[in-house]
Design a protein around this motif. Structure first.
Motif, short mmCIF file in Angstrom:
data_model
loop_
_atom_site.label_atom_id
_atom_site.label_comp_id
_atom_site.label_asym_id
_atom_site.label_seq_id
_atom_site.Cartn_x
_atom_site.Cartn_y
_atom_site.Cartn_z
N LEU A 51 0.81 -1.22 0.00
CA LEU A 51 0.00 0.00 0.00
C LEU A 51 0.84 1.28 0.00
O LEU A 51 0.30 2.38 -0.14
CB LEU A 51 -0.95 -0.01 1.20
N SER A 52 2.16 1.14 0.13
CA SER A 52 3.04 2.30 0.02
C SER A 52 3.55 2.50 -1.40
O SER A 52 4.23 3.47 -1.70
CB SER A 52 4.24 2.16 0.97
N ASP A 53 3.22 1.56 -2.28
CA ASP A 53 3.63 1.65 -3.68
C ASP A 53 2.81 2.74 -4.38
O ASP A 53 1.58 2.68 -4.41
CB ASP A 53 3.38 0.29 -4.36
N LYS A 54 3.50 3.70 -4.96
CA LYS A 54 2.82 4.82 -5.62
C LYS A 54 2.02 4.38 -6.84
O LYS A 54 1.10 5.08 -7.27
CB LYS A 54 3.84 5.88 -6.04
N ARG A 55 2.37 3.25 -7.41
CA ARG A 55 1.61 2.74 -8.56
C ARG A 55 0.26 2.17 -8.09
O ARG A 55 -0.68 2.07 -8.87
CB ARG A 55 2.38 1.65 -9.26
N VAL A 56 0.21 1.75 -6.84
CA VAL A 56 -1.01 1.17 -6.29
C VAL A 56 -1.91 2.24 -5.69
O VAL A 56 -3.11 2.29 -5.96
CB VAL A 56 -0.67 0.09 -5.24
N VAL A 57 -1.33 3.09 -4.84
CA VAL A 57 -2.07 4.20 -4.24
C VAL A 57 -1.27 5.47 -4.52
O VAL A 57 -0.19 5.66 -3.96
CB VAL A 57 -2.24 4.01 -2.72
N ASP A 58 -1.81 6.31 -5.39
CA ASP A 58 -1.04 7.49 -5.82
C ASP A 58 -1.40 8.76 -5.06
O ASP A 58 -1.14 9.88 -5.52
CB ASP A 58 -1.19 7.72 -7.33
N ILE A 59 -1.95 8.62 -3.87
CA ILE A 59 -2.25 9.78 -3.03
C ILE A 59 -0.93 10.33 -2.47
O ILE A 59 -0.04 9.54 -2.11
CB ILE A 59 -3.17 9.37 -1.87
N PRO A 60 -0.76 11.66 -2.40
CA PRO A 60 0.48 12.22 -1.85
C PRO A 60 0.79 11.67 -0.46
O PRO A 60 -0.12 11.46 0.35
CB PRO A 60 0.19 13.73 -1.79
N ASP A 61 2.07 11.44 -0.18
CA ASP A 61 2.48 10.85 1.09
C ASP A 61 1.96 11.61 2.29
O ASP A 61 1.60 11.01 3.30
CB ASP A 61 4.00 10.74 1.15
N TRP A 62 1.96 12.92 2.22
CA TRP A 62 1.56 13.69 3.39
C TRP A 62 0.09 13.44 3.75
O TRP A 62 -0.32 13.59 4.91
CB TRP A 62 1.81 15.19 3.18
N LYS A 63 -0.68 13.02 2.77
CA LYS A 63 -2.07 12.67 3.03
C LYS A 63 -2.22 11.18 3.37
O LYS A 63 -2.97 10.82 4.27
CB LYS A 63 -2.94 12.96 1.80
#
Length: 352
Positions: A51-63
């Motif tokens: 779930l930290s993979d940006k390809r899977v969840v592309d919500i900005p890290d700060w959110k």
């Protein structure tokens, strides 16, 4: 096999030259991944990586990361672990995905050995969990692989599957001093042999039933609809796979429904959602259905627990009478043939 200085092809080298390996070609198959166990910490490590993979969840890290670390990963490992326990291979102490992938690789090794002999090395890695892509790339390079063919085990291309597997492969190469030449294989969603293999599983399943299902549901893993609008070809490739399968079976239009499962989060995903669609079929009087999962190369939590559990229950609760799940291609000989076709085509120019 190690060749010492002054021996074999290094007869010209000085006596103190480092040992050199006989050149090989690596064939590296990549599957999605699996937790190492069903306990809280094993599940948390796996889910955190996934779930930290940006390809899977592309919500900005700060959110996303505060929500993930403080809320989701404090609760979800328990529920996911409970679901994995329902399907866990207790004898081997591993998930079915791991067991099936090992079976696939064993047959692919045999096929590759018959085709190419000792010139190739066949192995597998997982995008998330173990064995990691980095560890297997390192092993292949250490064994003398000067060329590596990377084969994502995804029939249809998606950024959240094929692309992120490729990302992990290229990142692994960044840490290797002597980088091998590298190739990646394309998706194979419309390959005739793949469609034939799918059709074979349907025909065998239907032949064993007392009556033909009213409809075949082709359930693919879902993704946010936004990804489609941003240019991801996954949705279109899924639709084409379903159409080609229907044509190969000789069925009329409307006999196969394409749906999408595993919805996560609040935004709209590709529709129709499988869990809702099967319930609606039952309400419409279609009491006998079969479900196939053409996007998965191996049975896993999404097929064995979600489809054969949650989705089956939704259908039966709505009045459905018979629900037939048709297993993935797994280590079926027709599937091994498909994958070897992909390998052989993409090794052209590297090996005879």
């Amino acid at each position: 096999m190690m060749t010492k200085a002054g021996e074999g092809r290094l007869t010209h080298a000085p006596a103190d030259h480092p040992a050199v390996l006989k050149p090989k070609i690596g064939i590296l198959f990549a599957n999605l991944g699996t937790p190492d166990g069903t306990d809280y910490w094993s599940m948390r490590r796996y889910l955190n990586e996934f779930l930290s993979d940006k390809r899977v969840v592309d919500i900005p890290d700060w959110k996303w990361q505060p929500l993930l670390q403080l809320i989701i990963l404090t609760r979800r490992p328990f529920t996911s672990g409970a679901n994995y326990k329902l399907i866990w291979n207790k004898e081997a102490d591993e998930s079915p995905l791991m067991t099936i992938t090992k079976q696939q690789i064993a047959k692919l090794k045999t096929a590759a050995d018959l085709r190419y002999g000792a010139e190739v090395m066949v192995d597998f890695c997982m995008r998330y969990g173990n064995p990691s892509t980095q560890s297997v790339v390192d092993k292949m390079v250490a064994a003398g692989c000067e060329k590596i063919l990377f084969v994502p085990l995804y029939p249809q291309y998606a950024g959240a599957t094929s692309a992120t597997a490729n990302d992990a492969f290229f990142k692994a190469l960044m840490k290797v001093n002597r980088q091998p030449a590298a190739r990646i294989t394309p998706e194979y969603f419309d390959r005739p042999s793949y469609i034939d293999a799918l059709a074979g599983t349907v025909e065998r399943a239907y032949a064993a039933l007392p009556h033909k299902p009213d409809v075949l549901v082709a359930s693919y893993h879902g993704m946010p609809k936004r990804y489609l609008m941003e240019g991801d070809p996954y949705h279109c490739q899924c639709q084409k796979t379903s159409r080609l399968l229907r044509e190969r079976l000789g069925w009329e239009k409307g006999s196969i429904d394409t749906t999408f499962q595993s919805v996560f989060g609040r935004e709209e995903w590709l529709k129709p959602y499988t869990v809702e669609h099967v319930a609606e079929l039952a309400k419409q009087g279609k009491k006998h259905i079969a479900v196939i999962s053409p996007a998965f190369a191996s049975d896993c939590i999404e097929t064995l627990e979600e489809i054969n559990g949650e989705i089956r229950e939704a259908f039966e609760h709505a009045g459905g009478e018979s629900f037939t799940y048709i297993p993935c291609l797994n280590d079926d000989e027709a599937h091994i043939k498909v994958l070897m076709e992909v390998v052989e085509e993409n090794l052209l120019g590297w090996i005879q």
